[in-house]
Design a protein around this motif. Structure first.
Motif, PDB file in Angstrom:
ATOM      1  N   ASP A   5       0.837  -1.207   0.000  1.00  0.00           N
ATOM      2  CA  ASP A   5       0.000   0.000   0.000  1.00  0.00           C
ATOM      3  C   ASP A   5       0.863   1.245   0.000  1.00  0.00           C
ATOM      4  OD1 ASP A   5      -2.366  -1.334  -0.070  1.00  0.00           O
ATOM      5  OD2 ASP A   5      -2.530  -1.494   2.107  1.00  0.00           O
ATOM      6  N   GLU A   8       2.194   1.827  -3.412  1.00  0.00           N
ATOM      7  CA  GLU A   8       1.161   2.366  -4.299  1.00  0.00           C
ATOM      8  C   GLU A   8       0.908   3.836  -4.002  1.00  0.00           C
ATOM      9  OE1 GLU A   8      -2.277  -0.043  -3.968  1.00  0.00           O
ATOM     10  OE2 GLU A   8      -1.663  -1.359  -5.609  1.00  0.00           O
ATOM     11  N   ALA A   9       0.870   4.177  -2.711  1.00  0.00           N
ATOM     12  CA  ALA A   9       0.642   5.574  -2.341  1.00  0.00           C
ATOM     13  C   ALA A   9       1.790   6.436  -2.838  1.00  0.00           C
ATOM     14  CB  ALA A   9       0.499   5.688  -0.825  1.00  0.00           C
ATOM     15  N   SER A  12       1.409   7.016  -6.488  1.00  0.00           N
ATOM     16  CA  SER A  12       0.359   8.004  -6.753  1.00  0.00           C
ATOM     17  C   SER A  12       0.876   9.419  -6.526  1.00  0.00           C
ATOM     18  CB  SER A  12      -0.851   7.748  -5.858  1.00  0.00           C
ATOM     19  OG  SER A  12      -1.210   6.394  -5.888  1.00  0.00           O
ATOM     20  N   VAL A  13       1.644   9.599  -5.437  1.00  0.00           N
ATOM     21  CA  VAL A  13       2.195  10.928  -5.143  1.00  0.00           C
ATOM     22  C   VAL A  13       3.119  11.362  -6.279  1.00  0.00           C
ATOM     23  CG1 VAL A  13       3.740  12.188  -3.615  1.00  0.00           C
ATOM     24  CG2 VAL A  13       1.968  10.733  -2.652  1.00  0.00           C
ATOM     25  N   VAL A  16       1.219  12.580  -9.282  1.00  0.00           N
ATOM     26  CA  VAL A  16       0.730  13.944  -9.128  1.00  0.00           C
ATOM     27  C   VAL A  16       1.868  14.938  -9.315  1.00  0.00           C
ATOM     28  CG1 VAL A  16      -0.366  15.542  -7.556  1.00  0.00           C
ATOM     29  CG2 VAL A  16      -1.092  13.176  -7.611  1.00  0.00           C
ATOM     30  N   ALA A  19       2.845  15.165 -12.955  1.00  0.00           N
ATOM     31  CA  ALA A  19       1.794  15.843 -13.714  1.00  0.00           C
ATOM     32  C   ALA A  19       1.855  17.346 -13.471  1.00  0.00           C
ATOM     33  CB  ALA A  19       0.431  15.287 -13.325  1.00  0.00           C
ATOM     34  N   LEU A  20       2.023  17.724 -12.186  1.00  0.00           N
ATOM     35  CA  LEU A  20       2.108  19.151 -11.846  1.00  0.00           C
ATOM     36  C   LEU A  20       3.308  19.788 -12.530  1.00  0.00           C
ATOM     37  CD1 LEU A  20       1.233  19.460  -8.068  1.00  0.00           C
ATOM     38  CD2 LEU A  20       0.231  20.709  -9.962  1.00  0.00           C
ATOM     39  N   LEU A  49      -0.509  -3.173  -9.982  1.00  0.00           N
ATOM     40  CA  LEU A  49      -1.918  -3.563  -9.975  1.00  0.00           C
ATOM     41  C   LEU A  49      -2.145  -4.802 -10.833  1.00  0.00           C
ATOM     42  CD1 LEU A  49      -3.457  -0.015 -10.251  1.00  0.00           C
ATOM     43  CD2 LEU A  49      -3.529  -1.509  -8.279  1.00  0.00           C
TER      44      LEU A  49
ATOM     45  N   ALA B  10      -4.868  18.771 -11.252  1.00  0.00           N
ATOM     46  CA  ALA B  10      -3.929  17.662 -11.066  1.00  0.00           C
ATOM     47  C   ALA B  10      -3.991  17.155  -9.640  1.00  0.00           C
ATOM     48  CB  ALA B  10      -2.516  18.118 -11.419  1.00  0.00           C
ATOM     49  N   LEU B  18      -5.351   8.451  -5.111  1.00  0.00           N
ATOM     50  CA  LEU B  18      -4.947   7.986  -3.790  1.00  0.00           C
ATOM     51  C   LEU B  18      -6.083   7.262  -3.099  1.00  0.00           C
ATOM     52  CD1 LEU B  18      -2.827  10.739  -2.047  1.00  0.00           C
ATOM     53  CD2 LEU B  18      -2.284   8.342  -2.306  1.00  0.00           C
ATOM     54  N   SER B  22      -5.246   3.356  -3.440  1.00  0.00           N
ATOM     55  CA  SER B  22      -4.545   2.929  -2.231  1.00  0.00           C
ATOM     56  C   SER B  22      -5.490   2.408  -1.168  1.00  0.00           C
ATOM     57  CB  SER B  22      -3.734   4.089  -1.667  1.00  0.00           C
ATOM     58  OG  SER B  22      -2.880   4.567  -2.655  1.00  0.00           O
TER      59      SER B  22
END
Lengths: 84, 247
Positions: A5, A8-9, A12-13, A16, A19-20, A49, B10, B18, B22
């Motif tokens: 987990d 994965e988190a 994801s961060v 972002v 992308a930013l 996944l 974004a 998330l 998650s």
């Protein structure tokens, strides 16, 4: 939360953040490189996944060919003198 | 203002990712609330191999599609007509790039590449090419298939283009291969129409699940798709380098 987990988190961060950076950066070339990095991070996400076929497609197309097409377009436009 | 809005978008997307990925809230992943009688539910719960007993890799024979990869049995068997349309879309995209790039002036000199790129391309090119071919010939057994395999072949040619400034792909040969592959795909469909009554029906014996020569027309169709996608995207790469040979 186990390590899976957390991984994965973290991905994801990173998604972002990349992308930013792609949106905010001033130079088009920098945006393209960060889009490529975004794709590579998405590849790690897809692999986690358990979607290896999507991961392979994303790695080849999203990170390789699309980046090339963007860069080649910018070079061609620059040569045409649009002042990018 | 525009940048702030884009940044907020974004961040919002990241929060959705998330929460959804998650924390497993059911936004993504398996959903129990599918309607029982819907088409999607039917395809998800359907046994692709057409038998009620368990499928054993390398032993089960006479399966419905014979493909060990469930995604492939949808793409190249149940929804093969859809894939034909997808391949056509890609062809139109390549045609558009060709038309646009054809109006640009040709003969621009490519800049040379460094020693590291030149040397590593010599090692990586065969590996990438063979991996691409492996991915689309084993599309019915392992994850992957015609589209990733073909794209990988195209990226191996892109590597050659980047590494060697005097490299020219045989664009004419790729165009012939692409046209032949497209024609063969439709021809297989018409053979199915004549032999079994449906366009693109799986008319060959499906064989043993897990063998290379199994799953009827699926490996044939995937090899054709792989060749078509590979030659098409290589054509796009060649067009982007502005050096298309005269037909």
């Amino acid at each position: 939360m186990n390590w899976f987990d957390i991984l994965e988190a973290g991905i994801s961060v990173f998604l972002v953040v990349f992308a930013l950076t792609a949106v905010i950066s001033r130079k088009l070339l920098t945006s393209i490189i960060f889009l490529s990095a975004l794709s590579m991070t998405a590849v790690a996400g897809f692999a986690l996944l358990s979607a290896p076929d999507v991961a392979v497609t994303e790695a080849v197309i999203g990170s390789g060919l699309v980046t090339f097409i963007f860069v080649a377009s910018i070079r061609n436009l620059r040569k045409a003198g649009d002042g990018l | 203002m525009k940048k702030i809005f884009a940044g907020l978008l974004a961040v919002a997307f990241g929060i959705v990712l998330l929460i959804g990925i998650s924390l497993n809230t059911g936004l993504f992943g398996y959903n129990d609330s599918l309607p029982e009688d819907g088409a999607a539910s039917h395809y998800i719960s359907k046994d692709v191999n057409g038998k009620t007993d368990e499928v054993v890799f390398g032993e089960t024979t006479g399966a419905e599609t014979g493909s060990a990869n469930m995604v492939t049995s949808v793409i190249a068997n149940y929804r093969s007509f859809d894939t034909l349309g997808e391949v056509t879309v890609l062809f139109l995209a390549a045609l558009g790039v060709s038309l646009l790039a054809g109006t640009m002036d040709k003969g621009r000199k490519r800049s040379g590449s460094g020693f590291i790129l030149r040397t590593s391309a010599r090692i990586l090119f065969p590996l990438m090419l063979v991996t691409g071919i492996y991915i689309f010939t084993h599309g019915h057994l392992t994850p992957g298939g015609g589209f990733p395999g073909g794209s990988m072949i195209a990226s191996s040619f892109l590597l050659l283009y980047l590494a060697d400034e005097s490299f020219r792909a045989n664009v004419k040969g790729f165009k012939v291969a692409e046209g032949l592959a497209g024609t063969l795909y439709v021809a297989i469909g018409i053979v199915g129409l004549l032999a079994a009554g449906y366009f693109l029906v799986n008319f060959l014996p499906t064989g043993t699940v897990g063998n290379l020569l199994s799953a009827g027309i699926i490996p044939v169709v995937y090899v054709i798709i792989g060749l078509k996608v590979g030659s098409e995207i290589t054509g796009i790469v060649a067009d982007m380098f502005n050096e298309e040979v005269k037909a």
